[in-house]
Design a protein around this motif. Structure first.
Motif, short mmCIF file in Angstrom:
data_model
loop_
_atom_site.label_atom_id
_atom_site.label_comp_id
_atom_site.label_asym_id
_atom_site.label_seq_id
_atom_site.Cartn_x
_atom_site.Cartn_y
_atom_site.Cartn_z
N THR A 1 151.96 56.49 -13.53
CA THR A 1 150.70 56.59 -13.66
C THR A 1 150.17 55.75 -12.53
O THR A 1 149.03 55.72 -12.36
CB THR A 1 150.25 56.01 -15.10
OG1 THR A 1 150.68 54.56 -15.22
CG2 THR A 1 150.83 56.89 -16.09
N TRP A 2 150.75 54.87 -11.90
CA TRP A 2 150.27 54.03 -10.98
C TRP A 2 150.15 54.82 -9.64
O TRP A 2 150.84 55.83 -9.42
CB TRP A 2 151.43 52.86 -10.59
CG TRP A 2 151.24 51.89 -11.76
CD1 TRP A 2 150.76 51.79 -12.93
CD2 TRP A 2 151.75 50.40 -11.62
NE1 TRP A 2 150.92 50.75 -13.72
CE2 TRP A 2 151.50 49.80 -12.56
CE3 TRP A 2 152.13 49.64 -10.39
CZ2 TRP A 2 151.95 48.48 -13.00
CZ3 TRP A 2 152.58 48.37 -10.82
CH2 TRP A 2 152.27 47.84 -11.84
N ASP A 3 148.96 54.19 -8.75
CA ASP A 3 148.69 54.88 -7.54
C ASP A 3 150.07 54.50 -6.49
O ASP A 3 150.24 53.49 -6.67
CB ASP A 3 147.30 54.60 -7.24
CG ASP A 3 146.29 55.04 -8.09
OD1 ASP A 3 146.59 55.98 -8.60
OD2 ASP A 3 145.33 54.38 -7.95
N VAL B 1 155.04 54.27 -17.30
CA VAL B 1 154.13 53.45 -16.58
C VAL B 1 153.86 53.54 -15.15
O VAL B 1 152.89 53.88 -14.68
CB VAL B 1 154.06 52.17 -16.95
CG1 VAL B 1 153.12 51.13 -16.39
CG2 VAL B 1 153.84 51.99 -18.71
N ALA B 2 155.05 53.46 -14.64
CA ALA B 2 155.27 53.63 -12.92
C ALA B 2 154.82 54.90 -12.50
O ALA B 2 154.11 54.93 -11.36
CB ALA B 2 156.47 53.29 -12.53
N LYS C 1 153.43 49.72 -6.71
CA LYS C 1 154.34 50.91 -7.30
C LYS C 1 155.79 50.98 -6.96
O LYS C 1 156.76 51.33 -7.63
CB LYS C 1 153.49 52.13 -7.07
CG LYS C 1 154.44 53.66 -7.84
CD LYS C 1 153.37 54.70 -7.73
CE LYS C 1 154.23 55.74 -8.47
NZ LYS C 1 153.32 57.11 -8.62
#
Length: 213
Positions: free
Chosen positions: A125-127, A122-123, A132
């Motif tokens: 995929t973060w901007d 999940v991390a 983040k």
């Protein structure tokens, strides 16, 4: 007279024993009626009796629906009567539940658990940004705590950074980071137990000397 006695072992099997044999006989009687109008009338009367026998079900959602389903089940699905709900079928009752899908992951570092890999994915995929970065360091600190639970000795941050780099497939790289993770002692700190340190009550000493009269 003894020859007319009935034993439970010789009687008809009760599909739902909680309702008793008399209700089962009422259902069998309703099945034997020739006209559907009479069967419908008897079915509604039986539903009313079932509701009185199971008052704890009144707070259950779809209370009436459950009673009608139980009525058709106890009739062995042979009662031809109109129901305000869809009639259950023998196939639906006998069908088993679908097998649960258990995770078949075999992580290289099992002491981190399966959830840590999901958090890392999940991390990734973060901007880029403060959110983040905060999430990544939270994951790294959690990994360090899991490592210390598995190995009570201290662990260098570089080991955690290497594992994080490997588990993220090279997408998260903290090897050149100047920020340190939380101290091992603070991660493993447990709540101290406080004992009652109240002063001891002094016992009164009673003299054995009694007045003599």
């Amino acid at each position: 007279m003894i020859d007319n006695l009935e034993y439970n072992t010789e009687r008809e099997h009760l599909i739902i024993p909680e309702y008793g044999r008399h209700l089962q006989k009422m259902i069998n009687y309703a099945k034997s009626r020739e006209t559907k109008e009479e069967r419908n009338k008897l079915a509604k009367s039986i539903i009313s009796v079932m509701g009185n026998l199971q008052p704890h079900l009144r707070d259950v959602p779809d209370f009436q629906h459950k009673l009608w389903d139980q009525l058709f089940i106890m009739s062995d699905f042979e009662l031809d009567a109109d129901s305000p709900y869809p009639k259950p079928s023998r196939e639906e009752l006998s069908a088993g539940p679908e097998p649960l899908k258990y995770p078949q992951n075999h992580p290289k570092y099992r002491f981190y658990g399966n959830n840590i890999k999901t958090m890392i994915d999940v991390a990734c995929t973060w901007d880029k940004g403060e959110m983040k970065e905060a999430l990544i360091y939270t994951i790294a600190n959690h990994m360090k705590k899991c490592y210390l639970n598995w190995n009570k000795d201290s662990v260098e941050d570089t080991v955690i950074f290497d594992h994080l780099f490997e588990l993220s497939n090279g997408k998260i790289n903290l090897k050149n980071s100047e920020e340190d993770l939380s101290d091992s002692s603070s991660l493993m700190r447990t709540k101290s137990k406080y004992s009652n340190k109240g002063g001891k009550k002094s016992k009164k000493k009673y003299s054995n000397n009694r007045k003599r009269y």
